[in-house]
Design a protein around this motif. Structure first.
Motif, PDB file in Angstrom:
ATOM      1  N   SER A  56     -44.836 -17.824 -16.645  1.00 53.99           N
ATOM      2  CA  SER A  56     -45.404 -16.791 -16.043  1.00 53.99           C
ATOM      3  C   SER A  56     -44.885 -15.216 -16.383  1.00 53.99           C
ATOM      4  O   SER A  56     -43.987 -15.384 -17.228  1.00 53.99           O
ATOM      5  N   ILE A  85     -42.671 -12.070 -15.698  1.00 57.68           N
ATOM      6  CA  ILE A  85     -41.378 -12.085 -14.810  1.00 57.68           C
ATOM      7  C   ILE A  85     -41.554 -11.690 -13.429  1.00 57.68           C
ATOM      8  O   ILE A  85     -40.659 -11.822 -12.478  1.00 57.68           O
ATOM      9  N   ASP A  86     -42.759 -10.933 -13.223  1.00 53.71           N
ATOM     10  CA  ASP A  86     -43.022 -10.821 -11.641  1.00 53.71           C
ATOM     11  C   ASP A  86     -43.935 -12.000 -10.933  1.00 53.71           C
ATOM     12  O   ASP A  86     -44.407 -11.800  -9.762  1.00 53.71           O
ATOM     13  N   GLY A  87     -44.008 -13.176 -11.815  1.00 53.11           N
ATOM     14  CA  GLY A  87     -44.622 -14.264 -10.959  1.00 53.11           C
ATOM     15  C   GLY A  87     -46.035 -14.450 -11.577  1.00 53.11           C
ATOM     16  O   GLY A  87     -46.801 -15.255 -10.874  1.00 53.11           O
ATOM     17  N   LEU A 132     -37.379 -16.463  -9.909  1.00 51.29           N
ATOM     18  CA  LEU A 132     -38.139 -15.374  -9.803  1.00 51.29           C
ATOM     19  C   LEU A 132     -37.546 -14.272  -8.612  1.00 51.29           C
ATOM     20  O   LEU A 132     -37.668 -13.094  -8.351  1.00 51.29           O
ATOM     21  N   ARG A 189     -36.768 -10.466  -8.626  1.00 51.55           N
ATOM     22  CA  ARG A 189     -37.174  -9.568  -7.774  1.00 51.55           C
ATOM     23  C   ARG A 189     -36.170  -8.673  -6.998  1.00 51.55           C
ATOM     24  O   ARG A 189     -35.981  -7.483  -6.881  1.00 51.55           O
TER      25      ARG A 189
END
Length: 270
Positions: A231, A233-235, A262, A266
Motif C-alpha cells: 500500500s 504509507i497512509d494505507g 501503519l 501515523r
C-alpha cells in the motif's frame, strides 16, 4: 520462449532480459560504469519493447526508458491492458562489480488492477513471478509494536528487518525503526527490496520521497499474489497507469506486520 499466458510471459521476458544484462556485464566489464549503465538501460528496453510489440501487439506499454512523449500518449490511459516495465531497476548497482541487488520488472495492468508480473534478479539466479508466487515466511510473532509498546519479533525470533534505500533512506523510516524496534537493511533496487520481503531476507520495505509506477508495479504484483501487504504509507491503495506516473511512497510487508507499521507511521506524521 514459451507463451502460455500473461503470467508466464512476464516471467519469460524478465528472465531473458536479465540474462542479456548479465551477458552485457561480462562483455563490457566495469571499467566505465556510466557507459555500462547507459547500454544496459537501452538494450534491455529495446528487447522488452520489441518482444511486447511482437507478442502482445494490441497492448500499450509504459516503460521507464520511454520518451516523455511516449509516456504522455493518451492511448495508454484509455487502454484496457498496459504493460508497465522497468528494463533495469537498480542501474547504479548493475554497474558495480559484485552487486546482486538489481532487477528487471515486467508487469501487466488490466482495467484498474495489476494482474500479472515478474521480477528477475539475474545476479541472484532467480525470477519471482505471479505464475508461481513465492510462499511467504510465517507471520511475525509477539506483541504489536507502536506507540511505545514492546518491539515486534520476526518469524523465528529476532528483531524485524526493514529494507531501505542504500543511498537515500528516509529520515522518518529511521524513526519508525526505533519506534517498533526494527533494524534497517540497506538494499539497492526497489525490486530487490520487495523481493527480499517475499524471500524472508527482511520483513518489510518502507519508502517515501520519490518513485514511479515502473519502480514498483511488477514487484507489487508478485507481492499481492503472494499474500503480502502492499500500500501507500497512509494505507491507501497503490494505483497504476495514471496520467502522472509518480508514485512517491510505498509499504510492502508481511501481512501480520502491516498494522504495526501503519500505526507507527501515523504516529510519526501527527
Amino acid at each position: 520462449m514459451t507463451i502460455r499466458d500473461d503470467h508466464v510471459l512476464a516471467g519469460d521476458l524478465a528472465a531473458e532480459a536479465g540474462e542479456r544484462l548479465l551477458a552485457l556485464r561480462d562483455e563490457e566489464g566495469f571499467g566505465d560504469p556510466s557507459a555500462l549503465r547507459a547500454r544496459g538501460d537501452a538494450e534491455s528496453h529495446r528487447f522488452l519493447m520489441e518482444a511486447l510489440a511482437r507478442l502482445r501487439p494490441s497492448d500499450s506499454v509504459l516503460s521507464e526508458e520511454a520518451t516523455q512523449q511516449e509516456r504522455l500518449d493518451s492511448r495508454r490511459l484509455s487502454a484496457e491492458r498496459v504493460w508497465i516495465v522497468d528494463p533495469l531497476d537498480g542501474t547504479r548497482e548493475f554497474a558495480e562489480e559484485g552487486r546482486q541487488d538489481w532487477a528487471v520488472h515486467v508487469a501487466l495492468w488490466e482495467r484498474g488492477v495489476l494482474t500479472a508480473g515478474a521480477v528477475a534478479l539475474p545476479a541472484q539466479g532467480r525470477t519471482l513471478s505471479t505464475a508461481e508466487p513465492p510462499v511467504l515466511p510465517g507471520p511475525p510473532a509477539g506483541p504489536e509494536a507502536a506507540s511505545g509498546q514492546e518491539p515486534v519479533a520476526r518469524p523465528g525470533g529476532g528483531r524485524v528487518r526493514i529494507a531501505v534505500s542504500r543511498t537515500r533512506p528516509p529520515e522518518f523510516v529511521q524513526k519508525l525503526a526505533y519506534l517498533v524496534g526494527a533494524d534497517l537493511v540497506p538494499i539497492g533496487s526497489a525490486g530487490a527490496k520487495i523481493s527480499a520481503v517475499l524471500t524472508g531476507e527482511v520483513e518489510a520495505y518502507v519508502h517515501a520521497g520519490g518513485q514511479y509506477e515502473w519502480d514498483s508495479a511488477a514487484p507489487v504484483a508478485v507481492a499481492l499474489a503472494s499474500g503480502a501487504h502492499a500500500s501507500r504509507i497512509d494505507g491507501s491503495a497503490l494505483t497504476y497507469n495514471q496520467d502522472d506516473p509518480s508514485l512517491p511512497d510505498i509499504l510492502v510487508s508481511l501481512p501480520g506486520l502491516a498494522p504495526t507499521l501503519l500505526a507507527g507511521i501515523r504516529d510519526l506524521h501527527r
